[in-house]
Design an enzyme around this catalytic site. Structure first.
Site, PDB file in Angstrom:
ATOM      1  N   HIS A  88       0.836  -1.199   0.000  1.00 25.20           N
ATOM      2  CA  HIS A  88       0.000   0.000   0.000  1.00 25.20           C
ATOM      3  C   HIS A  88       0.872   1.251   0.000  1.00 25.20           C
ATOM      4  O   HIS A  88       1.970   1.265   0.566  1.00 25.20           O
ATOM      5  CB  HIS A  88      -1.004   0.018   1.162  1.00 25.20           C
ATOM      6  CG  HIS A  88      -0.410   0.089   2.537  1.00 25.20           C
ATOM      7  ND1 HIS A  88      -0.103   1.288   3.156  1.00 25.20           N
ATOM      8  CD2 HIS A  88      -0.074  -0.887   3.423  1.00 25.20           C
ATOM      9  CE1 HIS A  88       0.380   1.045   4.373  1.00 25.20           C
ATOM     10  NE2 HIS A  88       0.418  -0.263   4.557  1.00 25.20           N
ATOM     11  N   ASP A  90      -0.398   4.467   0.882  1.00 26.77           N
ATOM     12  CA  ASP A  90      -0.804   5.501   1.836  1.00 26.77           C
ATOM     13  C   ASP A  90      -0.037   5.327   3.141  1.00 26.77           C
ATOM     14  O   ASP A  90       0.507   4.244   3.416  1.00 26.77           O
ATOM     15  CB  ASP A  90      -2.306   5.458   2.084  1.00 26.77           C
ATOM     16  CG  ASP A  90      -2.755   4.159   2.739  1.00 26.77           C
ATOM     17  OD1 ASP A  90      -2.374   3.078   2.245  1.00 26.77           O
ATOM     18  OD2 ASP A  90      -3.485   4.210   3.748  1.00 26.77           O
ATOM     19  N   ASP A 121       6.540   1.425   6.359  1.00 26.43           N
ATOM     20  CA  ASP A 121       5.120   1.045   6.255  1.00 26.43           C
ATOM     21  C   ASP A 121       4.389   2.005   5.336  1.00 26.43           C
ATOM     22  O   ASP A 121       3.920   3.050   5.781  1.00 26.43           O
ATOM     23  CB  ASP A 121       4.504   1.060   7.657  1.00 26.43           C
ATOM     24  CG  ASP A 121       3.076   0.585   7.698  1.00 26.43           C
ATOM     25  OD1 ASP A 121       2.635  -0.044   6.732  1.00 26.43           O
ATOM     26  OD2 ASP A 121       2.401   0.863   8.707  1.00 26.43           O
ATOM     27  N   GLU A 152      -4.997   1.650   3.008  1.00 24.39           N
ATOM     28  CA  GLU A 152      -4.854   0.596   4.005  1.00 24.39           C
ATOM     29  C   GLU A 152      -4.857   1.151   5.423  1.00 24.39           C
ATOM     30  O   GLU A 152      -5.331   0.501   6.350  1.00 24.39           O
ATOM     31  CB  GLU A 152      -3.569  -0.197   3.752  1.00 24.39           C
ATOM     32  CG  GLU A 152      -3.492  -1.528   4.478  1.00 24.39           C
ATOM     33  CD  GLU A 152      -3.010  -1.415   5.936  1.00 24.39           C
ATOM     34  OE1 GLU A 152      -3.282  -2.337   6.718  1.00 24.39           O
ATOM     35  OE2 GLU A 152      -2.351  -0.397   6.260  1.00 24.39           O
ATOM     36  N   GLU A 153      -4.316   2.346   5.609  1.00 20.31           N
ATOM     37  CA  GLU A 153      -4.170   2.902   6.948  1.00 20.31           C
ATOM     38  C   GLU A 153      -5.459   3.547   7.471  1.00 20.31           C
ATOM     39  O   GLU A 153      -5.546   3.877   8.653  1.00 20.31           O
ATOM     40  CB  GLU A 153      -3.048   3.942   6.970  1.00 20.31           C
ATOM     41  CG  GLU A 153      -1.670   3.414   6.602  1.00 20.31           C
ATOM     42  CD  GLU A 153      -1.069   2.506   7.657  1.00 20.31           C
ATOM     43  OE1 GLU A 153      -1.759   2.190   8.642  1.00 20.31           O
ATOM     44  OE2 GLU A 153       0.089   2.103   7.484  1.00 20.31           O
ATOM     45  N   HIS A 417       4.182   3.739  12.405  1.00 24.53           N
ATOM     46  CA  HIS A 417       3.105   4.524  13.030  1.00 24.53           C
ATOM     47  C   HIS A 417       3.615   5.494  14.083  1.00 24.53           C
ATOM     48  O   HIS A 417       2.836   6.292  14.605  1.00 24.53           O
ATOM     49  CB  HIS A 417       2.018   3.623  13.656  1.00 24.53           C
ATOM     50  CG  HIS A 417       1.230   2.839  12.670  1.00 24.53           C
ATOM     51  ND1 HIS A 417      -0.078   2.460  12.885  1.00 24.53           N
ATOM     52  CD2 HIS A 417       1.549   2.338  11.453  1.00 24.53           C
ATOM     53  CE1 HIS A 417      -0.528   1.769  11.856  1.00 24.53           C
ATOM     54  NE2 HIS A 417       0.450   1.685  10.977  1.00 24.53           N
TER      55      HIS A 417
END
Length: 444
Positions: A88, A90, A121, A152-153, A417
């Site tokens: 992904h 995003d 990520d 996805e996030e 994150h």
């Protein structure tokens, strides 16, 4: 496996792959509501163009209600399987209050790692797929589908797109590059992911705020009622007390207490929570957390009882647990422990299923061998505390597909994150080599 051709080819590609990753990190492709949309679309276009530079024609595929995916399809030569490659583009937000040492959208090299939001990520996953297909000059010896998601996030619309277009994701093997090793250079395959369910609970006690001196001790305070309710979710050791939720024991690789304390940044002298092995607590047992509360900030506190309080409660659930049953049990628990006959409203906020991966599949076995060749080390199996809801959707669309979960997001230092997210490029190189070896082996 014979890596004599692919290893030098992947190594030769890495300077350009690193350059592509730097360019992707510089694009703040946060797809959360309230963030600008232009960078997200720019990121999708960059990804499509990058695949094109390595010989793969990729398209911007509109996803109703959400941001587009980047897709590509290379037809399978006769008699060969099809491999779907997922990642992904995003990213999570990167607010300054997280404590970043560098600008999160200025790619920065330090101590051999690339720092920036999305470096690990999951733009590293895109880099793995780029290097893999570039190693075959865009003409792999098996069929390949590429799906690079843009949400996805956040609230993903790709699952509905897959449900509506199952023919677009048909494959014999699904390779998901959104995971990582526990430590750089120590290869693992992920075999299970916890699911994630969330509920919002609101408590009401009074018609309006009232003076705590005049009425405290008799009139019920909504914040205190909510605190009492939330405290019943765990016991004194921090173990989940929501009844009827599955709980297991992890049988794969170990996760040491020292590693957890270091990776999570647990303060000196602070106890860990839960019981059983660390790996079991992270990958095979449920965990409850309060993600947010509507409460009066300390700086604005005054001598009043609050008429209303609200919180978001999340529960990670292990493989084997039905997520809809789990969120219902969570909501039932919160309603059952409300004190003083307060008014309570509880509603479901999110349901993401857990995922478990069989380990006796042909592709899984080949990838274990490919990783061992790429890294020169034995491959262990691990779980994941996070969730990727799309996996179950893909499995529903292609029930016979063999899943392989890999990635460059090492648990020790990637800090996904959080602040100062980073990736070690050697992980991208080794994962790309292993993925190319898998594709080579599947063609045989």
């Amino acid at each position: 496996m014979d890596d004599s051709t692919l290893r030098p080819r992947v190594a030769e590609l890495m300077p350009q792959i690193r350059s592509d990753l730097e360019a992707m990190v510089a694009i703040p492709s946060c797809a959360f509501p309230g963030f600008p949309s232009d960078p997200v679309h720019a990121m999708a276009q960059y990804v499509a163009d990058a695949f094109g530079r390595y010989g793969v024609t990729a398209e911007i595929t509109e996803v109703p209600g959400g941001y587009p995916a980047v897709t590509a399809e290379i037809p399978a030569p006769e008699g060969t399987p099809t491999v779907l490659l997922y990642a992904h583009y995003d990213v999570q937000p990167a607010p300054s209050e997280q404590g970043w040492d560098t600008d999160p959208f200025v790619p920065t090299w330090k101590d051999g790692r690339l720092f920036g939001r999305g470096a690990a990520d999951d733009k590293s996953g895109i880099a793995i797929h780029l290097a893999t297909l570039a190693a075959f000059d865009g003409n792999p010896p098996v069929g390949v589908r590429v799906v690079i998601e843009g949400e996805e996030e956040t609230v993903s619309h790709l699952e509905a797109w897959v449900d509506a277009n199952p023919d677009q994701v048909q494959a014999d093997v699904m390779v998901v590059a959104d995971m990582g090793n526990l430590a750089v250079g120590e290869p693992v395959l992920s075999t299970g992911l916890r699911g994630h369910v969330k509920a919002v609970v609101e408590v009401r006690t009074l018609a309006q705020p009232v003076h705590s001196g005049l009425f405290g001790g008799a009139a019920p305070d909504a914040q205190m009622a909510l605190i009492k309710m939330l405290s019943t979710l765990i016991d004194d050791e921090g173990t989940c007390l929501v009844e009827g939720i599955a709980s297991g024991t992890w049988e794969g690789a170990d996760y040491s207490e020292e590693m957890l304390r270091t990776n999570a940044g647990v303060l000196d002298g602070v106890d860990l929570v839960g019981t059983g092995s660390i790996a079991s607590r992270l990958w095979a047992k449920p965990a409850v957390s309060v993600l947010g509360m509507d409460a009066v900030p300390v700086a604005e506190a005054s001598n009043v009882l609050q008429p209303r309080a609200r919180a978001v409660v999340a529960m990670r659930i292990p493989p084997g647990q039905d997520p809809h049953d789990a969120v219902q049990k969570l909501m039932d628990h919160l309603r059952s422990v409300a004190p003083w006959h307060v008014e309570v409203d509880v509603h479901e906020d999110k349901v993401s299923p857990p995922f478990s991966q069989k380990t006796d599949g042909h592709a899984f076995g080949l990838m274990r061998e490919a990783l061992a060749t790429a890294y020169g080390r034995e491959v262990q199996t691990v779980g994941s505390g996070g969730s990727i809801p799309l996996l179950e959707t893909l499995r529903d669309a292609a029930p016979s597909a063999d899943f392989v979960l890999i990635g460059a997001q090492d648990a020790a230092k990637a800090n996904i994150h959080g602040p100062n997210e980073s990736v070690d490029p050697s992980e991208i190189e080794n994962m790309a080599l292993a993925q190319a070896l898998l594709i080579q082996a599947l063609s045989e």
